[in-house]
Design an enzyme around this catalytic site. Structure first.
Site, PDB file in Angstrom:
ATOM      1  N   GLU A  76       0.817  -1.209   0.000  1.00  0.00           N
ATOM      2  CA  GLU A  76       0.000   0.000   0.000  1.00  0.00           C
ATOM      3  C   GLU A  76       0.860   1.272   0.000  1.00  0.00           C
ATOM      4  O   GLU A  76       1.778   1.417   0.816  1.00  0.00           O
ATOM      5  CB  GLU A  76      -0.937  -0.018   1.223  1.00  0.00           C
ATOM      6  CG  GLU A  76      -1.855   1.191   1.332  1.00  0.00           C
ATOM      7  CD  GLU A  76      -2.745   1.386   0.116  1.00  0.00           C
ATOM      8  OE1 GLU A  76      -3.291   0.389  -0.396  1.00  0.00           O
ATOM      9  OE2 GLU A  76      -2.885   2.542  -0.335  1.00  0.00           O
ATOM     10  N   THR A 120      -6.199   2.281  -5.210  1.00  0.00           N
ATOM     11  CA  THR A 120      -5.896   0.853  -5.050  1.00  0.00           C
ATOM     12  C   THR A 120      -6.623   0.008  -6.089  1.00  0.00           C
ATOM     13  O   THR A 120      -6.029  -0.892  -6.698  1.00  0.00           O
ATOM     14  CB  THR A 120      -6.312   0.364  -3.642  1.00  0.00           C
ATOM     15  OG1 THR A 120      -5.436   0.920  -2.670  1.00  0.00           O
ATOM     16  CG2 THR A 120      -6.245  -1.151  -3.538  1.00  0.00           C
ATOM     17  N   ASP A 132       1.175   0.183  -5.110  1.00  0.00           N
ATOM     18  CA  ASP A 132      -0.016   0.455  -5.918  1.00  0.00           C
ATOM     19  C   ASP A 132      -0.047   1.868  -6.490  1.00  0.00           C
ATOM     20  O   ASP A 132      -0.485   2.082  -7.621  1.00  0.00           O
ATOM     21  CB  ASP A 132      -1.316   0.145  -5.143  1.00  0.00           C
ATOM     22  CG  ASP A 132      -1.496   0.920  -3.846  1.00  0.00           C
ATOM     23  OD1 ASP A 132      -0.525   1.514  -3.333  1.00  0.00           O
ATOM     24  OD2 ASP A 132      -2.639   0.921  -3.323  1.00  0.00           O
TER      25      ASP A 132
HETATM   26  C1  GP9 Z   1      -8.894  -0.222   1.368  1.00  0.00           C
HETATM   27  C2  GP9 Z   1      -7.592  -0.117   0.707  1.00  0.00           C
HETATM   28  C3  GP9 Z   1      -7.250   1.319   0.379  1.00  0.00           C
HETATM   29  O1  GP9 Z   1      -9.531  -1.440   1.464  1.00  0.00           O
HETATM   30  O2  GP9 Z   1      -7.343  -1.045  -0.262  1.00  0.00           O
HETATM   31  O3  GP9 Z   1      -7.567   1.776  -0.878  1.00  0.00           O
HETATM   32  P1  GP9 Z   1      -7.051   3.213  -1.405  1.00  0.00           P
HETATM   33  O4  GP9 Z   1      -7.610   4.250  -0.472  1.00  0.00           O
HETATM   34  O5  GP9 Z   1      -5.554   3.212  -1.356  1.00  0.00           O
HETATM   35  O6  GP9 Z   1      -7.550   3.322  -2.792  1.00  0.00           O
HETATM   36 MN    MN Z   2      -3.944   2.145  -2.188  1.00  0.00          MN
END
Ligand code: GP9
Ligand code: MN
Length: 438
Positions: A38, A87, A264
């Site tokens: 992340e 994400t 990501d």
């Molecule tokens: C939430 C996570 C975050 O489940 O995958 O997503 P994002 O805010 O980075 O798009």
């Molecule tokens: Mn993300």
């Protein structure tokens, strides 16, 4: 309509990049373990943060050990290509080799409606893989619980499968260490070979300060709290991944798996980069959009235990290129699929990396925010030779074509007409992610 598919097919035929023969199928039959890092940007790799006493602290020692290993195909010019779907856009790109939408999230808007020929589906139908996603947040975030059915995922373990408490979680779900360790009970029951994806969240904005045993990694000392905490949550994530690898090794899964780690999208937004500059050996007053564009690099590492021919590869590419790269390593011929990226390990790649807004990066030039920059100096090109003008025009056209082909496919739901892949169309209603374990 079905006739739009002809233009798409010829685009795909023209841009297909054949695999490197020496690498095709080197991971055939292995389990695939994707680890979604992340908000992790490439600049943290091999980065050392100085504390108040000037002592250096490696932020991601474990990821660095993978990055610097010859059992890993690592990339240092790999860019995220997401837009508002964040994400979920990264997931769309990585598993379909298609872009997200120009506005909003494809997962939310089309995830339940469209036909896809995604990685889990391809691997199940051509190689007999089982597939599963693990994520410690609620299943309907980004409409995942519907979209994964359309992608052909057999299992989706969302937060309802985990012991989530106020202490071990935050607004985006379970903390990475608990998430990965609690995932093991499900992972070890999966039929092999499996294709799996672990979506981490601890390193998510606002990069909350860690508490108790997890605190201790030095905070940076800029004027921006978000930046200051980012390194500590990166370090926590890194520790979590190391523990997970320890489990993979102890269980024996490690040796017959291929582990792919990717960032990501950015974690520090452009508006904060001038504050970040001082930590990167730059200054706020000389920071430009050129630098912002370069900051869109994210990690992409393909770790293949037992292989020794890896190393850091400098090719320019992005998330759209990940799927053909992976499939070729797994010995899957991609020439019959509608995929818009090119194998990153292929010798005949284009190396023009499209951002979702039409900006792009190439090995020598960067076009961002409407300005062309020369990478060698990082400065804007004010006078262009006729030759360069023609080159830039060709790049713009190439980028527009890739993005518009993606939009044509997604907005027209064109894969429902595409039969040359030989894949049977997915029936999403045959999947349910409730009561997946006894
Ligand atoms: C939430 C996570 C975050 O489940 O995958 O997503 P994002 O805010 O980075 O798009
Ligand atoms: Mn993300």
């Amino acid at each position: 309509s079905a006739t739009d598919l002809d233009a798409v097919k010829s685009y795909v035929r023209e841009h297909y990049a054949a695999p490197d023969d020496s690498l095709f199928g080197i991971a055939k039959g292995r389990n695939v373990i994707y680890i979604h890092l992340e908000s992790t940007q490439q600049f943290v790799i091999n980065y050392k943060l100085k504390d108040a006493n000037g002592v250096e602290h490696e932020v991601t020692p474990f990821l660095n050990s993978l990055y610097n290993s010859n059992s890993t195909y690592s990339f240092d010019n790999f860019f995220h290509q997401v837009k508002a779907g964040k994400t979920s856009d990264a997931e769309t790109l990585m598993e379909n080799s298609l872009f997200g939408l120009d506005q909003g999230s494809l997962f939310t808007q089309l995830g339940a409606k469209n036909t896809f020929q995604s990685a889990p589906n391809i691997l199940e139908q051509t190689q007999g893989y089982t597939s599963a996603v693990f994520h410690g947040n609620v299943g309907n975030f980004w409409n995942r619980n519907e979209t994964y059915k359309s992608f052909g995922y057999d299992y989706f373990f969302d937060s309802s499968y985990y012991d989530v408490t106020d202490e071990n979680s935050f607004q985006y779900g379970l903390m990475d260490k608990q998430f990965l360790s609690q995932s093991v009970q499900y992972l070890e029951k999966l039929q092999q070979p499996f294709y799996s994806k672990f979506i981490l969240v601890s390193n998510h904005f606002p990069y909350s300060e860690l508490s108790g045993d997890e605190s201790g990694f030095p905070l940076a000392t800029t004027n921006d709290e978000t930046i200051n905490n980012y390194f500590a949550t990166e370090n926590y994530m890194d520790n979590a991944i190391k523990e997970f690898f320890d489990y993979l090794k102890a269980s024996g899964l490690y040796d017959n798996s291929i582990i792919v780690l990717y960032g990501d999208h950015y974690g520090i937004s452009n508006s904060r980069n001038e504050e970040l500059a001082s930590l990167l050996g730059k200054t706020a007053d000389t920071w430009t959009d050129y630098d912002n564009a370069q900051m869109q690099r994210v990690p992409y590492m393909i770790h293949i235990p037992g292989t020794t021919s890896g190393g850091v590869n400098h090719t320019y590419g992005g998330e759209v290129d990940a799927l053909p790269t992976l499939l070729h390593l797994l010995g899957v011929d991609t020439s019959k699929y509608i995929q818009l990226g090119q194998d990153l390990l292929s010798k005949d790649r284009d190396q023009v990396v499209a951002f979702r807004d039409g900006s792009f990066v190439t090995p020598n030039y960067t076009y961002y925010g409407g300005t062309l920059y020369e990478n060698a100096t990082g400065t804007a090109v004010t006078e262009q030779s006729d030759e360069l003008k023609a080159q830039v025009k060709a790049w713009k056209k190439q980028v527009e074509e890739q993005l518009s082909t993606s939009d044509t496919i997604n907005n027209g739901d064109l894969l429902r007409f595409y039969t040359d892949s030989g894949l049977t169309t997915i029936d999403p209603s045959k999947y349910s992610y409730l009561n997946q374990v006894d």
